[in-house]
Design an enzyme around this catalytic site. Sequence first.
Site, PDB file in Angstrom:
ATOM      1  N   LYS A   5       0.888  -1.176   0.000  1.00 36.34           N
ATOM      2  CA  LYS A   5       0.000   0.000   0.000  1.00 36.34           C
ATOM      3  C   LYS A   5       0.918   1.215   0.000  1.00 36.34           C
ATOM      4  O   LYS A   5       1.593   1.518   0.974  1.00 36.34           O
ATOM      5  CB  LYS A   5      -0.883  -0.006   1.242  1.00 36.34           C
ATOM      6  CG  LYS A   5      -2.236   0.666   1.080  1.00 36.34           C
ATOM      7  CD  LYS A   5      -2.179   2.165   0.804  1.00 36.34           C
ATOM      8  CE  LYS A   5      -2.091   3.000   2.053  1.00 36.34           C
ATOM      9  NZ  LYS A   5      -1.736   4.408   1.780  1.00 36.34           N
TER      10      LYS A   5
ATOM     11  N   GLY B 211       5.566   4.138   9.678  1.00 31.73           N
ATOM     12  CA  GLY B 211       4.827   5.402   9.663  1.00 31.73           C
ATOM     13  C   GLY B 211       4.700   5.953  11.067  1.00 31.73           C
ATOM     14  O   GLY B 211       5.542   5.675  11.929  1.00 31.73           O
ATOM     15  N   SER B 212       3.639   6.704  11.295  1.00 29.71           N
ATOM     16  CA  SER B 212       3.488   7.389  12.585  1.00 29.71           C
ATOM     17  C   SER B 212       2.979   6.443  13.670  1.00 29.71           C
ATOM     18  O   SER B 212       2.341   5.426  13.381  1.00 29.71           O
ATOM     19  CB  SER B 212       2.507   8.547  12.416  1.00 29.71           C
ATOM     20  OG  SER B 212       1.245   8.033  12.048  1.00 29.71           O
TER      21      SER B 212
ATOM     22  N   VAL C 237      -0.954   5.921  13.629  1.00 28.12           N
ATOM     23  CA  VAL C 237      -1.471   4.928  12.668  1.00 28.12           C
ATOM     24  C   VAL C 237      -1.009   3.523  13.070  1.00 28.12           C
ATOM     25  O   VAL C 237      -1.771   2.558  12.957  1.00 28.12           O
ATOM     26  CB  VAL C 237      -1.052   5.288  11.228  1.00 28.12           C
ATOM     27  CG1 VAL C 237      -1.451   4.189  10.260  1.00 28.12           C
ATOM     28  CG2 VAL C 237      -1.688   6.609  10.817  1.00 28.12           C
ATOM     29  N   GLY C 238       0.209   3.404  13.588  1.00 26.32           N
ATOM     30  CA  GLY C 238       0.701   2.106  14.066  1.00 26.32           C
ATOM     31  C   GLY C 238      -0.261   1.508  15.089  1.00 26.32           C
ATOM     32  O   GLY C 238      -0.591   0.318  15.047  1.00 26.32           O
TER      33      GLY C 238
ATOM     34  N   GLU D 174       7.335   0.087  12.580  1.00 22.60           N
ATOM     35  CA  GLU D 174       8.536   0.943  12.575  1.00 22.60           C
ATOM     36  C   GLU D 174       8.022   2.362  12.636  1.00 22.60           C
ATOM     37  O   GLU D 174       7.502   2.876  11.642  1.00 22.60           O
ATOM     38  CB  GLU D 174       9.328   0.739  11.281  1.00 22.60           C
ATOM     39  CG  GLU D 174       9.768  -0.679  11.021  1.00 22.60           C
ATOM     40  CD  GLU D 174      10.979  -1.081  11.835  1.00 22.60           C
ATOM     41  OE1 GLU D 174      11.574  -0.194  12.480  1.00 22.60           O
ATOM     42  OE2 GLU D 174      11.311  -2.262  11.846  1.00 22.60           O
TER      43      GLU D 174
ATOM     44  N   CYS E  69      13.014   9.406   9.947  1.00 27.65           N
ATOM     45  CA  CYS E  69      12.699   8.900  11.288  1.00 27.65           C
ATOM     46  C   CYS E  69      13.929   8.907  12.185  1.00 27.65           C
ATOM     47  O   CYS E  69      13.822   9.070  13.391  1.00 27.65           O
ATOM     48  CB  CYS E  69      12.123   7.497  11.173  1.00 27.65           C
ATOM     49  SG  CYS E  69      13.151   6.420  10.185  1.00 27.65           S
TER      50      CYS E  69
ATOM     51  N   GLU F 278       8.045  14.335  17.971  1.00 33.31           N
ATOM     52  CA  GLU F 278       8.702  14.254  16.670  1.00 33.31           C
ATOM     53  C   GLU F 278       8.121  15.335  15.762  1.00 33.31           C
ATOM     54  O   GLU F 278       6.926  15.337  15.467  1.00 33.31           O
ATOM     55  CB  GLU F 278       8.455  12.878  16.051  1.00 33.31           C
ATOM     56  CG  GLU F 278       9.186  12.694  14.731  1.00 33.31           C
ATOM     57  CD  GLU F 278       8.812  11.399  14.024  1.00 33.31           C
ATOM     58  OE1 GLU F 278       7.607  11.076  13.955  1.00 33.31           O
ATOM     59  OE2 GLU F 278       9.728  10.723  13.526  1.00 33.31           O
TER      60      GLU F 278
HETATM   61  P1  NAD Z   1       1.454   8.009   8.480  1.00 33.26           P
HETATM   62  O1  NAD Z   1       1.398   7.130   9.683  1.00 33.26           O
HETATM   63  O2  NAD Z   1       0.537   9.153   8.418  1.00 33.26           O
HETATM   64  O3  NAD Z   1       1.170   7.151   7.145  1.00 33.26           O
HETATM   65  C1  NAD Z   1       1.920   6.003   6.843  1.00 33.26           C
HETATM   66  C2  NAD Z   1       1.079   5.074   5.987  1.00 33.26           C
HETATM   67  O4  NAD Z   1      -0.042   4.637   6.751  1.00 33.26           O
HETATM   68  C3  NAD Z   1       0.529   5.716   4.726  1.00 33.26           C
HETATM   69  O5  NAD Z   1       0.637   4.811   3.644  1.00 33.26           O
HETATM   70  C4  NAD Z   1      -0.947   5.944   5.080  1.00 33.26           C
HETATM   71  O6  NAD Z   1      -1.793   5.915   3.966  1.00 33.26           O
HETATM   72  C5  NAD Z   1      -1.221   4.751   5.974  1.00 33.26           C
HETATM   73  N1  NAD Z   1      -2.386   4.904   6.868  1.00 33.26           N
HETATM   74  C6  NAD Z   1      -2.935   6.060   7.340  1.00 33.26           C
HETATM   75  N2  NAD Z   1      -4.023   5.775   8.102  1.00 33.26           N
HETATM   76  C7  NAD Z   1      -4.153   4.428   8.119  1.00 33.26           C
HETATM   77  C8  NAD Z   1      -5.066   3.526   8.756  1.00 33.26           C
HETATM   78  N3  NAD Z   1      -6.092   3.947   9.506  1.00 33.26           N
HETATM   79  N4  NAD Z   1      -4.889   2.193   8.589  1.00 33.26           N
HETATM   80  C9  NAD Z   1      -3.864   1.725   7.827  1.00 33.26           C
HETATM   81  N5  NAD Z   1      -2.988   2.532   7.184  1.00 33.26           N
HETATM   82  C10 NAD Z   1      -3.114   3.866   7.340  1.00 33.26           C
HETATM   83  O7  NAD Z   1       2.983   8.438   8.354  1.00 33.26           O
HETATM   84  P2  NAD Z   1       3.649   9.403   7.272  1.00 33.26           P
HETATM   85  O8  NAD Z   1       3.222  10.798   7.559  1.00 33.26           O
HETATM   86  O9  NAD Z   1       3.439   8.846   5.911  1.00 33.26           O
HETATM   87  O10 NAD Z   1       5.211   9.214   7.628  1.00 33.26           O
HETATM   88  C11 NAD Z   1       5.821   9.898   8.654  1.00 33.26           C
HETATM   89  C12 NAD Z   1       6.018   9.008   9.866  1.00 33.26           C
HETATM   90  O11 NAD Z   1       6.685   7.806   9.493  1.00 33.26           O
HETATM   91  C13 NAD Z   1       6.905   9.652  10.916  1.00 33.26           C
HETATM   92  O12 NAD Z   1       6.375   9.439  12.196  1.00 33.26           O
HETATM   93  C14 NAD Z   1       8.222   8.908  10.752  1.00 33.26           C
HETATM   94  O13 NAD Z   1       9.053   8.906  11.878  1.00 33.26           O
HETATM   95  C15 NAD Z   1       7.760   7.537  10.400  1.00 33.26           C
HETATM   96  N6  NAD Z   1       8.834   6.774   9.743  1.00 33.26           N
HETATM   97  C16 NAD Z   1       9.422   5.749  10.436  1.00 33.26           C
HETATM   98  C17 NAD Z   1      10.468   5.023   9.851  1.00 33.26           C
HETATM   99  C18 NAD Z   1      11.138   3.879  10.588  1.00 33.26           C
HETATM  100  O14 NAD Z   1      11.823   3.088   9.947  1.00 33.26           O
HETATM  101  N7  NAD Z   1      10.978   3.757  11.894  1.00 33.26           N
HETATM  102  C19 NAD Z   1      10.899   5.347   8.561  1.00 33.26           C
HETATM  103  C20 NAD Z   1      10.281   6.410   7.896  1.00 33.26           C
HETATM  104  C21 NAD Z   1       9.234   7.107   8.492  1.00 33.26           C
END
Ligand code: NAD
Length: 477
Positions: free
Chosen positions: A167, A220-221, A224-225, A243, A277, A376
């Site tokens: 996705k 991601g964030s 959402v995690g 992650e 991140c 963050e």
């Molecule tokens: P986000 O959590 O907003 O989105 C990430 C993904 O989740 C996107 O594809 C989004 O469409 C999807 N998503 C959103 N809502 C969802 C739901 N209800 N159910 C399932 N999927 C959903 O994050 P972002 O703004 O795209 O990225 C920034 C974040 O990612 C920051 O917090 C950053 O630290 C983190 N990040 C972590 C790493 C790591 O390896 N630890 C690497 C890169 C980014």
Amino acid sequence: MADKVEIKGAEGRTVAVENPSTGAHLATVSAAQAADVDRAVQSSLAAFNSSWRRSEHSTRRALLNRLADLIERDAEELASLEAVDAGMLYRMSLGLSVAQAAETCRYFAGWTDKLDGQSMRIAEGMAYTQREPIGVCATIVPWNAPLMITIWKLAPAIAAGNTLIIKTPELAPLYGQKLARLVAEAGFPPGVINVLCGLGHVAGQTLSEHPLVRKVSFTGSAAVGRRILESSARTNLKRVTVELGGKGPTCVFADADWENALAHVTAGITVHNGQICAAGSRIYVQDEIYDRFVEEFSKRTRDAVAGDPLLDTTVKGPLVSANQRARVEGYIQKALKEDTKLLHGDAGSQAPSKGHFVPNTAFVDVQPSATIMREEVFGPVASIARFRTEEEVIALANDSEYGLSAAVFTNDVTRAMRISDAVECGQVTVNMWGTVNANTPFGGYKQSGFGRDLGKEGLDEWTNVKCVKVNLNLSRL
Ligand code: NAD
């Protein structure tokens, strides 16, 4: 996709894609709905059950190596897509995201014939373990380095014999369309890798809840995690690895190599506008060099002029979206309201009119309780503070709910090792910031998540362990 390389979404819904450095409309991409997700899952399951789960490791190795060749062949196109879509500097995408993607494919291609188990003696005879694929897996990825992070999942998932649904992030999906074409050209059987673009709360949520998906690997964030973990708990208890974010402490001791420390510390919070991140966003500098270091840090970062990420001369690109810009500016305003001392940065001062640009910003003498020291920001905002002793900086570094990465700068090797041992995070870099290696595990402690990408540990995340026990003494009960 079962029959064709590209298909349109079931309900004709779309996602509009924007160029963050101009605000211009770039493309319109199909937005997957629940029916599309289900179609992808069915095709993934059919591929897994028909032959992929028992595929020869030489087949998987050859396909991953072929994908690496194609990524390298089309590196410039992939880097251009990340530049216009995610706002990453073209040369950074070429040198980091695209290069890492190819390297990661090759690294995991090499693991396909090394998915070994162990054998043990037991009272009844012998036991052995074998690693097996999990089945239909999904990955949900963020926009900041989308190609590289997708391949961090794709390569080990495929090496281990799973099928995978990707996705892509709605803010930067174009690389995904290209990747899907390269996957088809490499010769992966239909259904083994499916790519869906769609909104998080629609496509992402449906994948997380789907009863036939056995694992979701999420980057991601934290917000959402949590939702994905809840979805798994509510439905089929699929495996989830998360992650998440970071608030990386960077500890600079007075005895550190001055030039090296400055180069890495400035890069740690300005590269990709701090939208990383592992960004080194909390900078602790030892008392003896604090004033001089802060002055030089400011000199080197404050005047960076933002521009078009496609140009070789550009040192700073845009943030990914208007929302992200508003979020970062909100943190700057909050810091000012909390009376945190601004070193440099003046939102809007050098911004070209249409893109989502935020100047490099730094605050000094930041208190541990300040919001910008705790949350963050995911933007070019440095929080700098003074420390005196090793014990003090260890306590400061660990005073965070995040635990992804830390950096320490010192010429005292035993001190570097003591600090590496004491900090609560998944990665520590000594006298450097920002290295990504396919063969080293990456992931968090605490609220930075759990599970690992890359390295042998990253491969293990994509397997089930089966233990077989054999009675060698048939007369014994
Ligand atoms: P986000 O959590 O907003 O989105 C990430 C993904 O989740 C996107 O594809 C989004 O469409 C999807 N998503 C959103 N809502 C969802 C739901 N209800 N159910 C399932 N999927 C959903 O994050 P972002 O703004 O795209 O990225 C920034 C974040 O990612 C920051 O917090 C950053 O630290 C983190 N990040 C972590 C790493 C790591 O390896 N630890 C690497 C890169 C980014």
